[in-house]
Design a protein around this motif. Structure first.
Motif, PDB file in Angstrom:
ATOM      1  N   ALA A  99       0.367  -0.673  -0.276  1.00 62.50           N
ATOM      2  CA  ALA A  99       0.182   0.326   0.005  1.00 62.50           C
ATOM      3  C   ALA A  99       1.134   1.245  -0.167  1.00 62.50           C
ATOM      4  O   ALA A  99       1.893   1.152   1.038  1.00 62.50           O
ATOM      5  N   TYR A 100       0.178   2.436  -0.555  1.00 67.53           N
ATOM      6  CA  TYR A 100       0.803   3.303  -0.774  1.00 67.53           C
ATOM      7  C   TYR A 100       0.027   4.427  -0.094  1.00 67.53           C
ATOM      8  O   TYR A 100      -0.590   4.555  -1.116  1.00 67.53           O
ATOM      9  N   ARG A 101       0.445   5.674   0.448  1.00 67.45           N
ATOM     10  CA  ARG A 101      -0.350   6.378   0.311  1.00 67.45           C
ATOM     11  C   ARG A 101       0.569   8.029   0.928  1.00 67.45           C
ATOM     12  O   ARG A 101       1.926   8.994   0.822  1.00 67.45           O
ATOM     13  N   LEU A 102      -0.165   9.515   0.660  1.00 67.53           N
ATOM     14  CA  LEU A 102       0.278  10.653   0.813  1.00 67.53           C
ATOM     15  C   LEU A 102       0.048  11.293   2.658  1.00 67.53           C
ATOM     16  O   LEU A 102      -1.009  10.996   2.179  1.00 67.53           O
ATOM     17  N   ASP A 103       1.085  11.351   3.309  1.00 65.59           N
ATOM     18  CA  ASP A 103       0.583  11.627   4.516  1.00 65.59           C
ATOM     19  C   ASP A 103      -0.184  13.026   4.429  1.00 65.59           C
ATOM     20  O   ASP A 103       0.026  13.776   3.078  1.00 65.59           O
ATOM     21  N   LEU A 139       1.858  15.817   5.347  1.00 62.48           N
ATOM     22  CA  LEU A 139       2.526  17.111   4.619  1.00 62.48           C
ATOM     23  C   LEU A 139       2.867  16.485   3.068  1.00 62.48           C
ATOM     24  O   LEU A 139       4.104  16.645   2.758  1.00 62.48           O
ATOM     25  N   HIS A 140       2.007  15.749   2.691  1.00 63.85           N
ATOM     26  CA  HIS A 140       2.195  15.269   1.151  1.00 63.85           C
ATOM     27  C   HIS A 140       3.235  14.401   0.537  1.00 63.85           C
ATOM     28  O   HIS A 140       4.195  14.461  -0.596  1.00 63.85           O
ATOM     29  N   ARG A 141       4.270  13.463   1.810  1.00 59.61           N
ATOM     30  CA  ARG A 141       4.830  12.707   1.443  1.00 59.61           C
ATOM     31  C   ARG A 141       5.314  11.449   1.119  1.00 59.61           C
ATOM     32  O   ARG A 141       3.719  10.444   2.353  1.00 59.61           O
ATOM     33  N   GLY A 142       5.177  10.770   0.081  1.00 61.60           N
ATOM     34  CA  GLY A 142       5.062   9.623   0.352  1.00 61.60           C
ATOM     35  C   GLY A 142       5.542   7.792   0.883  1.00 61.60           C
ATOM     36  O   GLY A 142       6.187   8.312   1.911  1.00 61.60           O
ATOM     37  N   ARG A 143       4.580   7.611   1.424  1.00 60.52           N
ATOM     38  CA  ARG A 143       4.554   6.217   2.604  1.00 60.52           C
ATOM     39  C   ARG A 143       3.802   4.680   1.605  1.00 60.52           C
ATOM     40  O   ARG A 143       3.499   4.804   1.072  1.00 60.52           O
ATOM     41  N   ALA A 144       5.196   3.812   2.156  1.00 61.16           N
ATOM     42  CA  ALA A 144       4.590   2.424   2.035  1.00 61.16           C
ATOM     43  C   ALA A 144       4.635   1.981   3.102  1.00 61.16           C
ATOM     44  O   ALA A 144       5.451   1.741   4.418  1.00 61.16           O
ATOM     45  N   ARG A 162      -5.199   5.073   4.982  1.00 58.22           N
ATOM     46  CA  ARG A 162      -5.604   6.280   5.572  1.00 58.22           C
ATOM     47  C   ARG A 162      -5.785   7.026   4.609  1.00 58.22           C
ATOM     48  O   ARG A 162      -4.666   6.980   3.905  1.00 58.22           O
ATOM     49  N   GLY A 163      -6.540   7.789   3.820  1.00 57.24           N
ATOM     50  CA  GLY A 163      -6.417   9.129   3.357  1.00 57.24           C
ATOM     51  C   GLY A 163      -6.404   9.152   1.985  1.00 57.24           C
ATOM     52  O   GLY A 163      -6.326   7.641   0.920  1.00 57.24           O
ATOM     53  N   VAL A 209       1.537  -7.288 -12.293  1.00 58.86           N
ATOM     54  CA  VAL A 209       1.964  -6.245 -11.503  1.00 58.86           C
ATOM     55  C   VAL A 209       0.425  -5.165 -12.628  1.00 58.86           C
ATOM     56  O   VAL A 209       0.190  -4.658 -13.618  1.00 58.86           O
ATOM     57  N   LEU A 210      -0.029  -5.113 -11.122  1.00 58.66           N
ATOM     58  CA  LEU A 210      -1.915  -4.004 -10.734  1.00 58.66           C
ATOM     59  C   LEU A 210      -2.008  -3.261 -10.097  1.00 58.66           C
ATOM     60  O   LEU A 210      -1.227  -3.531  -8.755  1.00 58.66           O
ATOM     61  N   VAL A 211      -2.181  -2.357 -10.716  1.00 58.66           N
ATOM     62  CA  VAL A 211      -2.656  -1.304  -9.309  1.00 58.66           C
ATOM     63  C   VAL A 211      -3.815  -0.766  -9.494  1.00 58.66           C
ATOM     64  O   VAL A 211      -4.656  -0.491 -10.400  1.00 58.66           O
ATOM     65  N   SER A 212      -4.517  -0.426  -7.515  1.00 59.33           N
ATOM     66  CA  SER A 212      -5.757  -0.142  -7.549  1.00 59.33           C
ATOM     67  C   SER A 212      -5.744   0.722  -6.600  1.00 59.33           C
ATOM     68  O   SER A 212      -5.177   1.068  -5.841  1.00 59.33           O
ATOM     69  N   ALA A 213      -6.105   2.205  -6.941  1.00 58.17           N
ATOM     70  CA  ALA A 213      -6.759   3.472  -6.240  1.00 58.17           C
ATOM     71  C   ALA A 213      -7.456   2.601  -4.594  1.00 58.17           C
ATOM     72  O   ALA A 213      -8.309   2.238  -5.128  1.00 58.17           O
ATOM     73  N   VAL A 214      -7.657   2.767  -3.581  1.00 58.14           N
ATOM     74  CA  VAL A 214      -8.526   2.601  -2.329  1.00 58.14           C
ATOM     75  C   VAL A 214      -9.484   3.569  -2.296  1.00 58.14           C
ATOM     76  O   VAL A 214      -9.151   4.995  -2.717  1.00 58.14           O
ATOM     77  N   PRO A 215     -10.395   3.425  -2.350  1.00 60.71           N
ATOM     78  CA  PRO A 215     -11.808   4.201  -2.664  1.00 60.71           C
ATOM     79  C   PRO A 215     -11.561   4.792  -0.986  1.00 60.71           C
ATOM     80  O   PRO A 215     -11.391   4.427  -0.005  1.00 60.71           O
TER      81      PRO A 215
END
Length: 351
Positions: free
Chosen positions: A298-302, A304-309, A332-333, A345-351
């Motif tokens: 999972a990847y997300r932006l916190d 402060l707009h920083r990438g988290r894995a 979250r977020g 490899v597949l990618v999906s946005a988390v609703p």
């Protein structure tokens, strides 16, 4: 040994590269897979990240040598008449492990009495294979009609069938407003074996048609206007070149690499082990075509707009649909999910 014949063919396949959550890389490889009885042979080897020796990025002379070995026109590279069927995608060292088999000619007096036989499959890390400990006892032997077998392999040498060669357009054009992100993304793609060039969001596409044909995808950043997107698409359309277009989900390099890998492999989805990825009610819905190891990140932006894995799951999944619970803290977020399996490899946005 059974005299029953099995069909033989070759088809383009991909071992997806990528930037991993821990900062490591895996190299992208294009190769020809062996289609045995209408199905990729690799699919019968569960949890195996490997490629055939017929790879697009090996020097021509070595590629030809591999084909001639499969035709038994050159000596076996290993003891006891054994040949490498699948090997490490990162290097050619036997110590990394390889699937090997004995290849021989056989005849039974029927249908011309001429056949190639692949038998005694094994996982091999040393000069000699231990069939009792490391043999693939449920795979083979396979008996191929000699003419069909030779035609498939010699067609590769003659390069007469464009659909039977590995995909050559492994370059991507990166268009965006953030020069730093573009530079990091281009560097990451080049490390895993994908050529990449960058174009500023306010720049002009000034590339001759013969060079446009070398691109397999165009990736747009969020800062690219609708007008520039349309202009770039128009250049490719006027040149009669079909490419995949990628809309970058977020300025997170490993996520963008995964999106581009997925786009470059779109034409081979029917041969992928991953058949689908979705996120429903806080769970990942992973659809698997054949038994394989699947890794979810999972990847997300916190804030402060920083990438988290976040590593979500890794394990072997059987064919079918699987629901995997997602830790709410990991998604979250604004979050996205990447699923990786050997060759897909597949990618999906988390609703």
């Amino acid at each position: 040994m059974s005299a029953e014949y099995t069909s033989f063919g070759l088809a383009p396949a991909t071992r997806a590269g990528g930037v991993l959550a821990d900062g490591g890389y895996q190299v992208h490889r294009d190769y020809l897979d062996f289609i045995v009885d209408g199905r990729p042979l690799l699919f019968q080897l569960s949890d195996l990240d490997a490629v055939s020796p017929l790879a697009a990025d090996v020097p021509p002379a070595i590629f030809v040598d591999h084909v001639r070995r499969l035709l038994l026109e050159a000596e076996a590279p290993l003891a006891d008449g054994r040949y490498v069927i699948y090997g490490c995608p990162e290097c050619e060292a036997l110590a990394c492990g390889a699937v090997t088999a004995v290849i021989e000619r056989a005849g039974d007096g029927t249908d011309g009495g001429d056949a190639y036989v692949w038998r005694d499959f094994a996982w091999q890390t040393e000069e000699r294979a231990d069939l009792e400990r490391n043999g693939y006892h449920g795979i083979g032997p396979f008996r191929f009609r000699a003419q069909e077998y030779r035609n498939a392999l010699r067609r590769v040498l003659r390069a007469e069938d464009a659909s039977g060669a590995p995909a050559a357009r492994r370059r991507v054009l990166l268009v965006g407003a953030r020069a730093a992100v573009l530079a990091k993304l281009a560097a990451a793609l080049r490390i895993i074996g994908i050529g990449a060039e960058t174009l500023p969001a306010d720049g002009t596409l000034d590339i001759p048609p013969e060079e446009l044909r070398t691109y397999g995808a165009v990736a747009f950043g969020r800062g690219v206007t609708d007008g520039q997107r349309a202009a770039i698409r128009g250049e490719f359309e006027r040149a009669g070149i079909a490419v995949e277009y990628v809309d970058g989900l977020a300025p997170i390099v490993p996520l963008l690499v995964a999106q581009i890998e997925q786009a470059l492999g779109e034409g081979q989805l029917a041969r992928h082990r991953l058949a689908g990825l979705d996120v429903v009610d806080g769970e990942a819905d992973v659809q698997v075509a054949s038994t394989c190891r699947v890794r979810l990140t999972a990847y997300r932006l916190d804030r402060l707009h920083r990438g988290r894995a976040h590593a979500v799951y890794e394990g072997i999944l059987e064919p079918g649909s699987h629901r995997i619970a997602l830790d709410p803290r990991a998604v979250r977020g604004r979050a996205f999910l990447v699923a990786r399996a050997p060759g897909a490899v597949l990618v999906s946005a988390v609703p």
